[in-house]
Motif scaffolding. Sequence first.
Motif, PDB file in Angstrom:
ATOM      1  N   ALA A   1      30.541  14.413  32.567  1.00 37.86           N
ATOM      2  CA  ALA A   1      31.147  13.432  33.472  1.00 37.86           C
ATOM      3  C   ALA A   1      31.349  13.981  34.884  1.00 37.86           C
ATOM      4  O   ALA A   1      31.461  13.209  35.837  1.00 37.86           O
ATOM      5  N   ASP A   2      31.355  15.300  35.043  1.00 33.04           N
ATOM      6  CA  ASP A   2      31.565  15.915  36.358  1.00 33.04           C
ATOM      7  C   ASP A   2      30.282  16.096  37.153  1.00 33.04           C
ATOM      8  O   ASP A   2      30.326  16.524  38.302  1.00 33.04           O
ATOM      9  N   THR A   3      29.140  15.792  36.568  1.00 32.04           N
ATOM     10  CA  THR A   3      27.844  16.096  37.170  1.00 32.04           C
ATOM     11  C   THR A   3      27.685  15.512  38.564  1.00 32.04           C
ATOM     12  O   THR A   3      27.391  16.238  39.522  1.00 32.04           O
ATOM     13  N   ASP A   4      27.836  14.217  38.706  1.00 34.40           N
ATOM     14  CA  ASP A   4      27.603  13.578  40.011  1.00 34.40           C
ATOM     15  C   ASP A   4      28.577  14.086  41.069  1.00 34.40           C
ATOM     16  O   ASP A   4      28.169  14.379  42.204  1.00 34.40           O
ATOM     17  N   ALA A   5      29.842  14.201  40.723  1.00 42.65           N
ATOM     18  CA  ALA A   5      30.843  14.656  41.692  1.00 42.65           C
ATOM     19  C   ALA A   5      30.582  16.101  42.113  1.00 42.65           C
ATOM     20  O   ALA A   5      30.696  16.445  43.301  1.00 42.65           O
TER      21      ALA A   5
END
Length: 148
Positions: free
Chosen positions: A81-85
Motif C-alpha cells: 500500500a505504500d508503493t505509490d506514496a
Amino acid sequence: MTDLEPVDLELLAGFAARIDPLMQDALAGEDVEQVRGFVLEAAWNCTERPYFEHLWGVGGLYRAWMEIDDILDGWPVDYEADTDALAMREFRLAAQEWLDMPRTETGFRDYVHRWERRVAEDTWPASGGVHWRQRLASPGDRDDSRRP
C-alpha cells in the motif's frame, strides 16, 4: 569515466536544459504514473550522445533514477500500500534536488554522489520489517545472490 575526470560544464548546461523541464513537470505531476514518465524520460536522456559518452556522472544518475522506478515495479520488494506514496516522494525529491542543484562541478558531483549513496543504502521501508538487502543475504533464500 572516473571521479578524477572534470565535469564538462558546457555539456552539463546542455544536459540540464533537457532535464530541467522534465523535473519541473515531475514536481507538477498529479499522479505517480505521470511523474514516473517524466523521470524515466530524464533517465533516458542519460543514455543519449554526447552525454553518456562525455559527461561524468550520467551513468550514476541513470541507475539512481531507475532504482526509484523499481519501487513501482515491486522489485526487489513490494511495498504494498505504500508503493505509490514512496515512489512519488522519491521522484519528487530527486526532481527538487536536481532543480536546486548548483550548476557547478561540485554541485553536480554532490547530486550524483548523494543519489548513488541513497539508492545504495536503500533506506526505504521494507514490507514485513526486513530490509530486502538483508533478506537476500539470508542463507538459503531462493534469491540469495551468494549461491552459485
